[in-house]
Design a protein around this motif. Sequence first.
Motif, PDB file in Angstrom:
ATOM      1  N   GLY A  52       5.746  14.997 -15.865  1.00 36.59           N
ATOM      2  CA  GLY A  52       5.109  15.039 -17.174  1.00 36.59           C
ATOM      3  C   GLY A  52       4.488  13.728 -17.600  1.00 36.59           C
ATOM      4  O   GLY A  52       3.460  13.702 -18.286  1.00 36.59           O
ATOM      5  N   PHE A  53       5.120  12.612 -17.215  1.00 40.56           N
ATOM      6  CA  PHE A  53       4.643  11.299 -17.645  1.00 40.56           C
ATOM      7  C   PHE A  53       3.915  10.544 -16.530  1.00 40.56           C
ATOM      8  O   PHE A  53       3.703   9.342 -16.637  1.00 40.56           O
ATOM      9  N   HIS A  54       3.551  11.264 -15.481  1.00 42.93           N
ATOM     10  CA  HIS A  54       2.932  10.609 -14.327  1.00 42.93           C
ATOM     11  C   HIS A  54       1.686   9.821 -14.727  1.00 42.93           C
ATOM     12  O   HIS A  54       1.466   8.705 -14.254  1.00 42.93           O
ATOM     13  N   ASN A  55       0.865  10.392 -15.606  1.00 39.84           N
ATOM     14  CA  ASN A  55      -0.381   9.740 -16.008  1.00 39.84           C
ATOM     15  C   ASN A  55      -0.273   9.035 -17.353  1.00 39.84           C
ATOM     16  O   ASN A  55      -1.271   8.543 -17.877  1.00 39.84           O
ATOM     17  N   VAL A  56       0.941   9.019 -17.932  1.00 45.66           N
ATOM     18  CA  VAL A  56       1.124   8.385 -19.229  1.00 45.66           C
ATOM     19  C   VAL A  56       1.556   6.944 -19.064  1.00 45.66           C
ATOM     20  O   VAL A  56       1.000   6.030 -19.680  1.00 45.66           O
ATOM     21  N   PHE A  57       2.568   6.727 -18.229  1.00 49.31           N
ATOM     22  CA  PHE A  57       3.080   5.377 -18.013  1.00 49.31           C
ATOM     23  C   PHE A  57       2.457   4.793 -16.750  1.00 49.31           C
ATOM     24  O   PHE A  57       2.968   4.956 -15.648  1.00 49.31           O
ATOM     25  N   GLY A  58       1.354   4.122 -16.916  1.00 51.14           N
ATOM     26  CA  GLY A  58       0.762   3.448 -15.775  1.00 51.14           C
ATOM     27  C   GLY A  58       1.566   2.209 -15.431  1.00 51.14           C
ATOM     28  O   GLY A  58       1.950   1.449 -16.302  1.00 51.14           O
ATOM     29  N   VAL A  59       1.847   2.012 -14.177  1.00 49.26           N
ATOM     30  CA  VAL A  59       2.648   0.871 -13.734  1.00 49.26           C
ATOM     31  C   VAL A  59       1.732  -0.131 -13.061  1.00 49.26           C
ATOM     32  O   VAL A  59       1.137   0.159 -12.015  1.00 49.26           O
ATOM     33  N   ALA A  60       1.579  -1.282 -13.695  1.00 49.22           N
ATOM     34  CA  ALA A  60       0.726  -2.314 -13.120  1.00 49.22           C
ATOM     35  C   ALA A  60       1.397  -2.905 -11.885  1.00 49.22           C
ATOM     36  O   ALA A  60       2.573  -2.669 -11.608  1.00 49.22           O
ATOM     37  N   ILE A  61       0.636  -3.690 -11.134  1.00 52.58           N
ATOM     38  CA  ILE A  61       1.201  -4.346  -9.950  1.00 52.58           C
ATOM     39  C   ILE A  61       2.000  -5.553 -10.421  1.00 52.58           C
ATOM     40  O   ILE A  61       1.458  -6.638 -10.662  1.00 52.58           O
ATOM     41  N   ILE A  62       3.273  -5.343 -10.597  1.00 52.78           N
ATOM     42  CA  ILE A  62       4.180  -6.395 -11.062  1.00 52.78           C
ATOM     43  C   ILE A  62       5.311  -6.527 -10.049  1.00 52.78           C
ATOM     44  O   ILE A  62       5.602  -5.592  -9.304  1.00 52.78           O
ATOM     45  N   PRO A  63       5.925  -7.712  -9.975  1.00 52.79           N
ATOM     46  CA  PRO A  63       7.045  -7.878  -9.049  1.00 52.79           C
ATOM     47  C   PRO A  63       8.138  -6.847  -9.338  1.00 52.79           C
ATOM     48  O   PRO A  63       8.412  -6.544 -10.504  1.00 52.79           O
ATOM     49  N   PRO A  64       8.734  -6.285  -8.308  1.00 52.71           N
ATOM     50  CA  PRO A  64       8.615  -6.609  -6.877  1.00 52.71           C
ATOM     51  C   PRO A  64       7.544  -5.811  -6.153  1.00 52.71           C
ATOM     52  O   PRO A  64       7.477  -5.858  -4.923  1.00 52.71           O
ATOM     53  N   TYR A  65       6.716  -5.060  -6.892  1.00 53.61           N
ATOM     54  CA  TYR A  65       5.733  -4.192  -6.252  1.00 53.61           C
ATOM     55  C   TYR A  65       4.474  -4.979  -5.917  1.00 53.61           C
ATOM     56  O   TYR A  65       4.021  -5.819  -6.695  1.00 53.61           O
ATOM     57  N   GLU A  66       3.920  -4.671  -4.749  1.00 53.90           N
ATOM     58  CA  GLU A  66       2.709  -5.350  -4.291  1.00 53.90           C
ATOM     59  C   GLU A  66       1.507  -4.423  -4.305  1.00 53.90           C
ATOM     60  O   GLU A  66       0.419  -4.822  -3.909  1.00 53.90           O
ATOM     61  N   THR A  67       1.720  -3.196  -4.759  1.00 57.82           N
ATOM     62  CA  THR A  67       0.630  -2.239  -4.873  1.00 57.82           C
ATOM     63  C   THR A  67       0.995  -1.227  -5.952  1.00 57.82           C
ATOM     64  O   THR A  67       2.125  -1.233  -6.466  1.00 57.82           O
ATOM     65  N   TYR A  68       0.061  -0.397  -6.313  1.00 63.50           N
ATOM     66  CA  TYR A  68       0.370   0.643  -7.285  1.00 63.50           C
ATOM     67  C   TYR A  68       1.329   1.652  -6.668  1.00 63.50           C
ATOM     68  O   TYR A  68       1.246   1.974  -5.482  1.00 63.50           O
TER      69      TYR A  68
END
Length: 273
Positions: A50-66
């Motif tokens: 339901g929230f897949h397109n609501v909460f966009g997750v920017a490229i922030i540590p520890p993630y190196e990609t979306y």
Amino acid sequence: MTPAPSHQVHLLRAARAIVGREVGKFLRQPARLASALVRPLLWLIVFAAGFHNVFGVAIIPPYETYIEYKVYMVPGLLGMIALFNGMQSSLSLVYDREMGMMRLLLTAPLPRGWLLAFKLLAGSALSLLQMLVFLLIAGLLGVEFKPLQLLATLPVLLLAAALLAALGLMLSVHVRQLENFAGAMNFVIFPMFFISPALYPLWKLEEAGAQTLHLLALVNPFSHAVEAIRFALCGQVNGVSLLVLAGGTALCFVLALRGYDPQRGWMRQRGAN
């Protein structure tokens, strides 16, 4: 003449009795495992969609990609399992105290600290067991993990579980009756869970201008539990969060130990049951 058992043997027997009792009781109640996993699985399946397109997750540590939102949610849901189980362990302590089991336990010929440490170990073991089952189901639902990173995550999961179990241990000192436990749980669980990066990155709060909530999230020990797990699942180490987990566990345990001391703690002030 058979020599008397050593102190180490007494400790091992006590650990086996206390931890074995809690784990055995849990394994004999499969419905308890199912009920513990319903809540995080509901979030993972329904809310992630339901929230897949609501909460966009920017490229922030520890993630190196979306990443997919369900991937972001998993560390928070693992923390949710440990948080609820820590409170459940607290309920078990309150029940044992009302039924007289805690009095028998605390009069055992072993230091009180060891007895409470075994209770803490039992609660942590139950949380770890539930988190591992959840990770297995999450993998079946399409959330991918690297095996080596999962192995490296195990100590972090155990440390996060220990912190939240120690928090429950400390809370059990203050909750005197089972009837008051539900209110105490809501007062602790929901603020800790929602004011954390479990469901959304903290920069979302800062971007929205909720500076007070952002500050509370930064000092929330549950936030550090989630972030430590998140970094570990990505094969990285969050040193600050690990220090908070270790220090918070020690502090909560010391306060609980003081609370269960009839000579100094809150049990003396309020009257031991």
